[in-house]
Design an enzyme around this catalytic site. Structure first.
Site, PDB file in Angstrom:
ATOM      1  N   LYS A 120      -8.684 -36.284  49.304  1.00  0.00           N
ATOM      2  CA  LYS A 120      -9.583 -35.356  50.275  1.00  0.00           C
ATOM      3  C   LYS A 120      -9.785 -35.941  51.892  1.00  0.00           C
ATOM      4  CE  LYS A 120     -11.626 -32.249  47.103  1.00  0.00           C
ATOM      5  NZ  LYS A 120     -12.637 -31.749  46.309  1.00  0.00           N
ATOM      6  N   LYS A 203      -0.595 -29.702  41.694  1.00  0.00           N
ATOM      7  CA  LYS A 203      -1.750 -29.064  41.042  1.00  0.00           C
ATOM      8  C   LYS A 203      -1.927 -27.498  41.685  1.00  0.00           C
ATOM      9  CE  LYS A 203      -6.359 -29.245  42.194  1.00  0.00           C
ATOM     10  NZ  LYS A 203      -7.910 -29.759  42.080  1.00  0.00           N
ATOM     11  N   LYS A 206      -7.298 -23.909  44.626  1.00  0.00           N
ATOM     12  CA  LYS A 206      -7.944 -23.071  45.520  1.00  0.00           C
ATOM     13  C   LYS A 206      -7.601 -23.031  46.643  1.00  0.00           C
ATOM     14  CE  LYS A 206     -12.425 -23.686  43.123  1.00  0.00           C
ATOM     15  NZ  LYS A 206     -12.908 -24.944  43.318  1.00  0.00           N
TER      16      LYS A 206
HETATM   17  P1  TYM Z   1     -13.152 -27.521  41.051  1.00  0.00           P
HETATM   18  O1  TYM Z   1     -13.962 -26.351  41.487  1.00  0.00           O
HETATM   19  O2  TYM Z   1     -12.252 -27.902  42.008  1.00  0.00           O
HETATM   20  O3  TYM Z   1     -12.615 -26.978  39.686  1.00  0.00           O
HETATM   21  C1  TYM Z   1     -13.232 -26.335  38.555  1.00  0.00           C
HETATM   22  C2  TYM Z   1     -12.651 -26.558  37.299  1.00  0.00           C
HETATM   23  O4  TYM Z   1     -11.323 -26.292  37.430  1.00  0.00           O
HETATM   24  C3  TYM Z   1     -10.536 -27.266  36.705  1.00  0.00           C
HETATM   25  N1  TYM Z   1      -9.063 -27.256  37.470  1.00  0.00           N
HETATM   26  C4  TYM Z   1      -8.026 -27.155  37.010  1.00  0.00           C
HETATM   27  N2  TYM Z   1      -7.756 -27.182  35.552  1.00  0.00           N
HETATM   28  C5  TYM Z   1      -6.356 -27.275  35.261  1.00  0.00           C
HETATM   29  N3  TYM Z   1      -5.238 -27.002  36.208  1.00  0.00           N
HETATM   30  C6  TYM Z   1      -5.600 -26.997  37.439  1.00  0.00           C
HETATM   31  N4  TYM Z   1      -4.549 -26.563  38.368  1.00  0.00           N
HETATM   32  C7  TYM Z   1      -7.156 -26.828  37.951  1.00  0.00           C
HETATM   33  N5  TYM Z   1      -7.722 -26.865  39.088  1.00  0.00           N
HETATM   34  C8  TYM Z   1      -8.831 -26.937  38.875  1.00  0.00           C
HETATM   35  C9  TYM Z   1     -11.186 -28.667  37.169  1.00  0.00           C
HETATM   36  O5  TYM Z   1     -10.773 -29.753  36.569  1.00  0.00           O
HETATM   37  C10 TYM Z   1     -12.686 -28.004  37.121  1.00  0.00           C
HETATM   38  O6  TYM Z   1     -12.901 -28.303  35.726  1.00  0.00           O
HETATM   39  N6  TYM Z   1     -16.301 -31.168  41.333  1.00  0.00           N
HETATM   40  C11 TYM Z   1     -16.042 -30.339  40.651  1.00  0.00           C
HETATM   41  C12 TYM Z   1     -17.263 -29.435  40.295  1.00  0.00           C
HETATM   42  C13 TYM Z   1     -18.308 -29.903  39.783  1.00  0.00           C
HETATM   43  C14 TYM Z   1     -18.536 -30.567  38.462  1.00  0.00           C
HETATM   44  C15 TYM Z   1     -19.714 -30.846  38.078  1.00  0.00           C
HETATM   45  C16 TYM Z   1     -17.664 -30.391  37.185  1.00  0.00           C
HETATM   46  C17 TYM Z   1     -19.433 -30.218  40.257  1.00  0.00           C
HETATM   47  N7  TYM Z   1     -20.277 -30.859  39.525  1.00  0.00           N
HETATM   48  C18 TYM Z   1     -20.488 -31.585  36.875  1.00  0.00           C
HETATM   49  C19 TYM Z   1     -18.091 -30.828  36.055  1.00  0.00           C
HETATM   50  C20 TYM Z   1     -19.289 -31.491  35.774  1.00  0.00           C
HETATM   51  C21 TYM Z   1     -15.171 -29.408  41.182  1.00  0.00           C
HETATM   52  O7  TYM Z   1     -14.645 -29.306  42.431  1.00  0.00           O
HETATM   53  O8  TYM Z   1     -14.283 -28.565  40.559  1.00  0.00           O
END
Ligand code: TYM
Length: 339
Positions: A120, A203, A206
């Site tokens: 990032k 990947k 979003k």
């Molecule tokens: P975030 O918002 O980027 O993604 C949310 C969840 O989706 C999963 N994910 C994917 N899984 C498979 N293939 C993909 N292409 C893909 N893109 C995203 C991510 O692995 C995630 O599970 N930091 C985290 C949010 C967060 C969090 C937490 C997660 C904040 N606090 C505590 C677990 C526990 C995040 O930005 O996820």
């Protein structure tokens, strides 16, 4: 690797998604789908991580809109508020408070090693803020406040969950057992990483630059079919799972497997010899069919803002109760004066 099948019933589950960009098929297959399944047999806490969203540039009104939108999509994707506690991270103040304490038990070198921080920072060199650096300790606070045993996430969050575990272990050893040590839960059959349809070695995200590579949960059926039609494959024409040599076809098989309930092997067998046009059509139809009920429920939920806000208020209240218990213990153990 622990998957949902191995999860012991009754153990506490925590997960969150960050409201930057719109929710994608990757989020659904990697996280939401597993999160929904887990509500059947576990106490679950599910959060819209709006504080994490502040680490990147935001338009305030859009962040507010998106936070509510994410909550509606959580519920529409099967995270029933009757079975799970659903809330907005900033509504439970203990997240930010525990994060501060955990900052003091996390080494600079540990945070600096995080791959997402490096990625990032490289992508947005004009905004490498301290929040971005401390992102994993806020995540650790999220998880540890609820004494979570399991954290259903995609592969890209594994390193963060492991850091949460390290910090929890350090704290427990330094004082006395305080935190449950969390572990990741991944979806089966490769669903832990869904790749971009146009660049199938990266990947599906979003906020990726190529929108054609990403399927959004609110895409119309027409848009979904177009994106699959344009999906990058290869030139040998054989429908076979081979991540290294056939990333595009393998990704399509993974998506199909996750949504059809077939194993990747069964998906391969069902589609063998069909040709790439038919493969893309089949997977596209399967995705559109999976999204339809989610979109229908979403529309009903988002039209009733008051109803949604009531769910979130109740969720925050319930979460605050559990969170306060953990935070009080921590404050006491580290020596903060309590009157
Ligand atoms: P975030 O918002 O980027 O993604 C949310 C969840 O989706 C999963 N994910 C994917 N899984 C498979 N293939 C993909 N292409 C893909 N893109 C995203 C991510 O692995 C995630 O599970 N930091 C985290 C949010 C967060 C969090 C937490 C997660 C904040 N606090 C505590 C677990 C526990 C995040 O930005 O996820």
């Amino acid at each position: 690797m622990t998957t949902t099948n191995d999860a012991q019933a009754g153990k506490v589950v925590y997960s969150a998604l960050k409201p930057t960009g719109e929710l994608t098929l990757g989020n659904y297959i990697g996280a939401l789908k597993t999160m929904a399944a887990l509500t059947q047999r576990h106490p679950c806490y599910y959060t819209v991580a709006d504080l994490h969203a502040l680490t990147v540039d935001n338009v305030p009104a859009e962040l507010r809109r998106r936070s509510l939108d994410f909550a509606a999509l959580f519920i529409a994707a099967g995270l029933s508020p009757d079975r799970a506690t659903i809330f907005i991270q900033s509504h439970v103040r203990q997240h930010a408070e525990l994060a501060w304490a955990l900052n003091c038990y996390t080494q600079f070198g540990e945070a600096r090693r995080m791959t997402q921080f490096k990625d990032k920072s490289a992508k947005a060199p004009q905004n490498v803020n301290v929040g971005l650096f401390a992102y994993p300790t806020l995540m650790a606070a999220d998880i540890l406040l609820y004494q979570a045993d399991y954290v259903p996430v995609g592969k890209d969050q594994q390193q963060h969950v492991e850091l949460a575990r390290t910090v929890a272990e350090r704290f427990n050893n330094r004082y006395s057992p305080t935190f449950t040590l969390p572990e990741c839960l991944f979806p089966k059959e490769g669903g832990a990483k869904i790749y971009s349809l146009t660049e199938p070695t990266g990947k599906m995200g979003k906020t990726e630059s190529d929108e054609n590579g990403t399927v959004f949960l609110l895409d119309t059926e027409d848009a979904v079919m177009k994106k699959f039609k344009r999906a990058v494959t290869d030139s040998d024409g054989e429908i076979r799972f081979d991540r290294a040599n056939k990333p595009g076809v393998s990704n399509l098989l993974t998506i199909y497997s996750a949504l059809s309930g077939k194993t990747v092997g069964e998906a391969e067998a069902a589609l063998a010899g069909a040709g790439y046009a038919a493969l893309k059509e089949t997977v596209g139809q399967c995705v559109a069919a999976a999204l339809r009920p989610i979109q229908d429920t979403y529309k009903t939920l988002i039209a009733d803002k008051t109803g949604l806000e009531t769910i979130l208020k109740e969720g925050a209240q319930k979460a605050s109760y559990a969170a306060a218990k953990t935070l009080n213990k921590v404050y006491k153990k580290v020596g903060l004066l309590q009157l």
